[in-house]
Write a protein that holds these residues in place. Structure first.
Motif, mmCIF file in Angstrom:
data_model
loop_
_atom_site.group_PDB
_atom_site.id
_atom_site.type_symbol
_atom_site.label_atom_id
_atom_site.label_comp_id
_atom_site.label_asym_id
_atom_site.label_seq_id
_atom_site.Cartn_x
_atom_site.Cartn_y
_atom_site.Cartn_z
ATOM 1 N N UNK A 56 0.647 -1.344 -0.061
ATOM 2 C CA UNK A 56 -0.056 0.023 0.138
ATOM 3 C C UNK A 56 0.874 1.172 0.016
ATOM 4 N N UNK A 57 1.943 1.369 0.763
ATOM 5 C CA UNK A 57 2.602 2.339 0.870
ATOM 6 C C UNK A 57 3.432 2.714 -0.277
ATOM 7 N N UNK A 58 4.276 1.654 -0.953
ATOM 8 C CA UNK A 58 4.799 1.779 -2.321
ATOM 9 C C UNK A 58 3.988 2.189 -3.407
ATOM 10 N N UNK A 78 -1.897 5.782 -7.354
ATOM 11 C CA UNK A 78 -2.424 5.834 -5.809
ATOM 12 C C UNK A 78 -3.756 5.557 -5.644
ATOM 13 N N UNK A 79 -3.948 4.968 -4.594
ATOM 14 C CA UNK A 79 -5.421 4.324 -4.095
ATOM 15 C C UNK A 79 -5.551 4.642 -2.776
ATOM 16 N N UNK A 80 -6.633 4.994 -2.324
ATOM 17 C CA UNK A 80 -7.268 5.124 -0.830
ATOM 18 C C UNK A 80 -7.529 3.843 -0.222
ATOM 19 N N UNK A 81 -8.087 2.988 -1.271
ATOM 20 C CA UNK A 81 -8.766 1.509 -0.823
ATOM 21 C C UNK A 81 -7.653 0.603 -0.426
ATOM 22 N N UNK A 82 -7.911 -0.158 0.139
ATOM 23 C CA UNK A 82 -6.965 -1.600 0.799
ATOM 24 C C UNK A 82 -7.691 -2.837 0.509
ATOM 25 N N UNK A 83 -6.963 -3.641 0.231
ATOM 26 C CA UNK A 83 -7.705 -5.030 -0.062
ATOM 27 C C UNK A 83 -7.991 -5.843 0.987
ATOM 28 N N UNK A 84 -8.595 -7.038 1.118
ATOM 29 C CA UNK A 84 -8.886 -7.967 2.070
ATOM 30 C C UNK A 84 -7.767 -8.535 2.979
ATOM 31 N N UNK A 85 -6.761 -8.783 2.225
ATOM 32 C CA UNK A 85 -5.563 -9.260 2.854
ATOM 33 C C UNK A 85 -5.008 -8.098 4.040
ATOM 34 N N UNK A 86 -5.092 -6.954 3.627
ATOM 35 C CA UNK A 86 -4.473 -5.825 4.255
ATOM 36 C C UNK A 86 -5.546 -5.769 5.746
#
Length: 285
Positions: free
Chosen positions: A255-257, A267-275
């Protein structure tokens, strides 16, 4: 009634000279300065009606500083901040109560809620526990996502605009240079005024471009990067250098990279289920 209340304040105040420096619009009594920024200063303030009815005001007044008071657009900019905050209703965003222009001095002002706590900028990251860091991350993501859903760009997300209150609640403040995604008619010349914090600003902002939602995401990622590495990203020749990246938890690296990239399109504000699984696990364990 107002004049009577003002007279009563002056009669009953034991430290009138030091406590009552100004009374704005015959209502707001300015007390101590509690914050100083690049564009405005913030003072504790008392509403004379609260004084009369013996209740706590719990408000502050935001006033242009000695430099920006000379700017002919300062009234418009403060009203713009008032308008943005009025559109936002979120537990992690500072509340606004009033906007006005003092009849005597012609100085514009904002009345905001008083939040007792510390700026993130004044808190030792070294001594901060991981749970609070994760809370800051999750809260900032949700808050920024909400702001963008209202077609607003904060444009200056940095640790000096985040308050951690006495209950560890995270509050985002200072929408003074914010923009509308739909209408950019009121904004500062970022290149001339440099009202943003360059340590947390995206490369495109440093290069003189107008902030976008992607710029907000970069700033959010820069704060999270610093929380875990004790370093801020360094922009050099339009390349982003990430020191101490080995200290980033593995579930945040991807996410940070993405969000500390010079390429704003990824760039995206969203994060996946794994995170999401790992952050929830760390938060509750």
């Amino acid at each position: 009634m107002m004049n009577d209340l003002l007279k009563n304040i002056k009669k009953t105040s034991k430290k009138q000279d030091s406590q009552i420096k100004n009374i704005f619009n015959k209502r707001y009594v300015i007390k101590d300065k509690i914050a100083q920024g690049g564009l405005c200063d913030v003072f504790l303030v008392e509403d004379i009606y609260d004084f009369h009815f013996n209740t706590n005001s719990n408000i502050v007044i935001k006033l242009p500083n000695t430099t920006t008071i000379k700017n002919k657009d300062i009234s418009s900019l403060l009203f713009s901040e008032y308008k943005f905050l009025r559109e936002l209703n979120h537990p992690n965003i500072v509340k606004v109560y009033d906007f006005g222009i003092d009849k005597k001095t012609k100085i514009p002002y904002l009345i905001l809620e008083y939040i007792e706590g510390k700026l993130l900028n004044d808190i030792s990251i070294f001594n901060m526990n991981k749970s609070l860091k994760i809370d800051i991350f999750k809260t900032l993501l949700n808050t920024v996502k909400y702001i963008h859903s209202k077609n607003i760009i904060h444009a200056d997300i940095n640790p000096s605009n985040i308050i951690i209150d006495n209950n560890n609640k995270i509050i985002l403040i200072d929408f003074g240079i914010s923009l509308s995604c739909n209408n950019n008619s009121i904004h500062l010349d970022y290149n001339k005024v440099k009202a943003y914090n360059p340590k947390y600003s995206a490369p495109e902002i440093i290069n003189g471009e107008i902030p976008t939602e992607k710029s907000d995401i970069y700033s959010t990622a820069a704060i999270i990067f610093e929380l875990f590495t004790l370093k801020t990203p360094v922009i050099r020749n339009n390349k982003i250098i990430l020191d101490n990246s080995h200290a980033i938890p593995f579930y945040l690296k991807k996410w940070l990279n993405r969000n500390l990239s010079a390429d704003s399109s990824i760039r995206t504000i969203n994060f996946n289920q794994y995170y999401n699984f790992f952050t929830n696990f760390l938060h509750f364990n």
